[in-house]
Design an enzyme around this catalytic site. Structure first.
Site, mmCIF file in Angstrom:
data_model
loop_
_atom_site.group_PDB
_atom_site.id
_atom_site.type_symbol
_atom_site.label_atom_id
_atom_site.label_comp_id
_atom_site.label_asym_id
_atom_site.label_seq_id
_atom_site.Cartn_x
_atom_site.Cartn_y
_atom_site.Cartn_z
ATOM 1 N N GLY A 5 -1.601 1.627 10.537
ATOM 2 C CA GLY A 5 -0.929 0.968 9.419
ATOM 3 C C GLY A 5 -1.093 1.744 8.124
ATOM 4 O O GLY A 5 -2.209 2.031 7.708
ATOM 5 N N PHE A 8 -1.363 -0.960 2.134
ATOM 6 C CA PHE A 8 -2.412 -0.768 1.143
ATOM 7 C C PHE A 8 -3.774 -0.554 1.788
ATOM 8 O O PHE A 8 -4.528 0.328 1.389
ATOM 9 C CB PHE A 8 -2.459 -1.948 0.171
ATOM 10 C CG PHE A 8 -1.377 -1.871 -0.854
ATOM 11 C CD1 PHE A 8 -1.530 -1.080 -1.979
ATOM 12 C CD2 PHE A 8 -0.185 -2.552 -0.685
ATOM 13 C CE1 PHE A 8 -0.530 -0.982 -2.924
ATOM 14 C CE2 PHE A 8 0.834 -2.459 -1.629
ATOM 15 C CZ PHE A 8 0.657 -1.671 -2.749
ATOM 16 N N GLU A 163 9.101 -14.927 -8.507
ATOM 17 C CA GLU A 163 9.688 -13.676 -9.001
ATOM 18 C C GLU A 163 11.138 -13.540 -8.550
ATOM 19 O O GLU A 163 12.011 -13.133 -9.323
ATOM 20 C CB GLU A 163 8.820 -12.487 -8.567
ATOM 21 C CG GLU A 163 7.458 -12.533 -9.277
ATOM 22 C CD GLU A 163 6.503 -11.404 -8.911
ATOM 23 O OE1 GLU A 163 5.703 -11.015 -9.770
ATOM 24 O OE2 GLU A 163 6.536 -10.924 -7.759
ATOM 25 N N ASP A 301 -3.935 -8.051 5.203
ATOM 26 C CA ASP A 301 -3.216 -9.279 5.558
ATOM 27 C C ASP A 301 -3.500 -9.845 6.937
ATOM 28 O O ASP A 301 -3.221 -11.013 7.196
ATOM 29 C CB ASP A 301 -1.712 -8.950 5.582
ATOM 30 C CG ASP A 301 -1.061 -9.287 4.278
ATOM 31 O OD1 ASP A 301 -1.785 -9.652 3.348
ATOM 32 O OD2 ASP A 301 0.178 -9.174 4.209
#
Lengths: 431, 431
Positions: A5, A8, A163, A301
């Site tokens: 992955g 981040f 947002e 996550d």
């Protein structure tokens, strides 16, 4: 060692290992790192996909100990320390997993009628639907159907939903204001709904109020304490806090309500005996390893972890911190091995550096510990932090200029409807 | 009056009519004007789609007499002066058509194995294939297959083919040079083939030579006088000028060899009796109208027209000039009608302002009448002209900055592989 992955968690782990005496292989099914916090700006036509993505190879080019492999990891055999790829396998001595999350519809079949926002393809699909809705309204003779095209419902009042709703409000009231001849985009109905009693429920209550007022100025109404019961191509049904059922006729429902860990965690649980929570997230030890598998770290996550009685949130700073922590643990172990010692393992601690959500032009809410802000200053902080964390100097400059233009002119440069063959409501997801 | 197509011809016609006492409807199936001359830069990762496209509505926002309709025109009934849309029709008094061109494979079924370059979707598909080829090579254990992934064939030595080949040469030799660990991108074989005896056959012979030398420096070999006989997923077969058959084993063939008018011209010919050439282009009168239909103008790529014994080329300046000319004719007629006179109709004249093709960094060839240039100065002229003609001030600034970065660092910011589910060679076109 292997990292799975390039989000981040994975990218920051790889960077931390750049000078470690270890060979690193970073595997991702995509060739780029995606700056997810700005994905909603692609979905609303402010930024282009290329501006919030950085090619992984270029980012890690100067780390001569690191190899990038564009592959999808399909399975794991933890006993043999193997990862399965499409046509091959790869062995690891230690492993950092950061396979991320996908949209969750809580078991409902709403994916095609209410697109979520996790990938660049999701974002261009959402952008296409939003822009196409105005086009469809412009050419619709039936006033009832026209109103449906001009009604937008966003499900989920977390930062992403807020947002998105704010950006939609600006599109309708500013960007497209003078672009049509038969409809008035300002008449668009934008509705933000959430199951919690207030939007931005992870923020202080006064910031939720502020955000709601900012949204109202942009023509966005919020409804909270609401449970969605069904979504189809003509509308959305929900039950209000009073238990009464309701229906909104709309052609555009956007999903920002839930995420679940990627399906890889199922294979992981089967091979390691790790436990998963309802959202498919892996339970980890305090040092982010899997029980009985000190060589496997899970980060970002995909993880469920409690700290001081609170869950560590699934946000970018947490993922970065976890990725770095796991990388340091591995370096510590290598050092300890050389000295024939054992690495001391202090548990992972999440440091909450604060939360920020932007609603519109010069309107944001921010919470840094006890400090709470709303308005101009929070907005500037948001701009500054997002520009700084963007990967790639070129991206930073381009995004800065796009935002400058938008501030001055309300224009949104990347307002393209691509990949449409038929009206989106009836087409399959095409990326 | 109605304009069909928001390309160079249609957009410049619409702009010319901005202050005319006439209601204008511009119909396009896309919501943006595409700056096609820079499409190859999207295909090679230099620019993002949003940077070479301008939303039609925003571009024409201040022309209060102009309405934009996002619709696909499916047919025409010239006797009743009607255009058919998906679910409606629209009537016109006068009509300017600029429906453009599509890739032509001269009747061969090569579209999926050798993608062309006419739309933004084409460009992102091509970008995906080029970048994926290097990724696939990096993970391929078989050296023969690895060589196939690192072999690129571009069919067509016109400006598009030359510009693609040059950009590919730079990608292999500069952009990706240090990005891989197992392959050396510099070892990529890039081959540009053309049926004519020389590349850039519409340019002066000494410029063809120059271009060939520029390409050679970037590692691109050219083969001319070559006829492609078959293309499949493992390679391309061709017959050389000596009549001998040959085969190149490659996984990536890019098509820049031919265009044909969009299929709308078939419907047009049927309804008006207009004659089409082999590439489906409409034969027009010297004033760009169709024979017997002075109210219908055809412009741009969809037209075949001879001037002083030479065909007017299917290039952007010709399309702009045709669009403007048709718009002026319509204004003249309105004026003449008011005076109860008849509009004098001087025939359309194409003014060749010169041709430019860029091969790489500081390497371009240019031909302005008798003036011929190659090298730095031609390259600067190319940069200047392309920036100036880009629609939208914001796009100009963004493209300028991207090119600045690329000049300084050889990096290409928009190097994303999006929309891949399976290796591209076997997947269907997904946009």
């Amino acid at each position: 060692m292997v990292i799975v992955g390039g989000g981040f968690a994975g990218l920051y782990a790889a960077k931390e290992l750049g000078r470690a005496p270890v060979r690193v292989t970073l595997i991702d099914k995509r060739n780029f790192h995606l700056f997810q916090p700005l994905l909603y700006q692609v979905a609303t036509g402010s930024l282009s996909p290329g501006e919030i993505a950085a090619p992984l190879r270029a980012t890690l080019r100067d780390q001569r100990n690191t190899q990038v492999l564009m592959e999808e990891v399909t399975g794991i055999d933890a006993a043999r320390r193997r990862l399965y790829l499409a046509n091959a396998w790869i062995e690891y001595d230690s492993l950092i997993l950061g396979t991320g999350a996908a949209n969750s519809y809580f078991g409902n079949p709403w994916e095609t009628v209410a697109p979520g926002l996790k990938s660049l393809e999701d974002a261009t699909e959402m952008r296409q639907r939003i822009l196409y809705a105005f086009e469809a309204a412009e050419k619709e003779p039936d006033s009832e159907i026209r109103r449906q095209w001009l009604t937008f419902v966003i499900v989920g009042g977390g930062p992403t939903g807020v947002e998105l709703a704010g950006a939609l409000g600006e599109i309708a009231n500013e960007t497209l204001r003078r672009d049509f001849r038969l409809i008035r985009p300002q008449e668009a109905q934008i509705l933000l709904i959430d199951a919690s009693p207030r939007i931005l429920s992870s923020y202080a209550p006064e910031l939720s109020d502020k955000a709601e007022r900012f949204l109202m100025k942009l023509g966005v109404r919020t409804r909270t304490g609401v449970r969605v019961t069904s979504i189809d191509e003509q509308g959305l049904s929900f039950r209000g806090p009073d238990g009464v059922s309701n229906r909104i006729a709309t052609r555009t429902v956007l999903w920002a309500a839930g995420v679940q860990a990627s399906s890889f965690t199922l294979a992981l649980a089967e091979s390691t005996g790790a436990r998963l929570d309802r959202a498919g997230r892996v339970q980890v030890e305090p040092d982010l390893t899997l029980k009985g598998h000190p060589e496997i770290f899970a980060t970002g996550d995909m993880v469920t972890l409690t700290q001081d009685g609170q869950p560590v949130p699934g946000v970018c700073p947490a993922a970065m911190q976890m990725g770095r922590y796991a990388a340091r643990r591995i370096v510590d172990r290598i050092k300890a091995d050389r000295l024939n010692g054992r690495a001391a393992s202090s548990p992972f601690r999440y440091h909450d550096k604060g939360s920020l959500a932007v609603i519109g032009r010069a309107a944001a809410v921010a919470q840094f510990g006890a400090v709470r802000m709303a308005g101009h200053f929070a907005w500037l902080a948001w701009l500054f932090i997002h520009i700084m964390y963007l990967v790639g100097f070129q991206n930073r400059v381009l995004v800065f200029i796009q935002w400058g233009f938008q501030y001055l002119t309300f224009s949104r440069g990347a307002r393209l409807i691509t990949g449409v063959q038929s009206p989106p409501a009836s087409s399959s997801k095409s990326g």
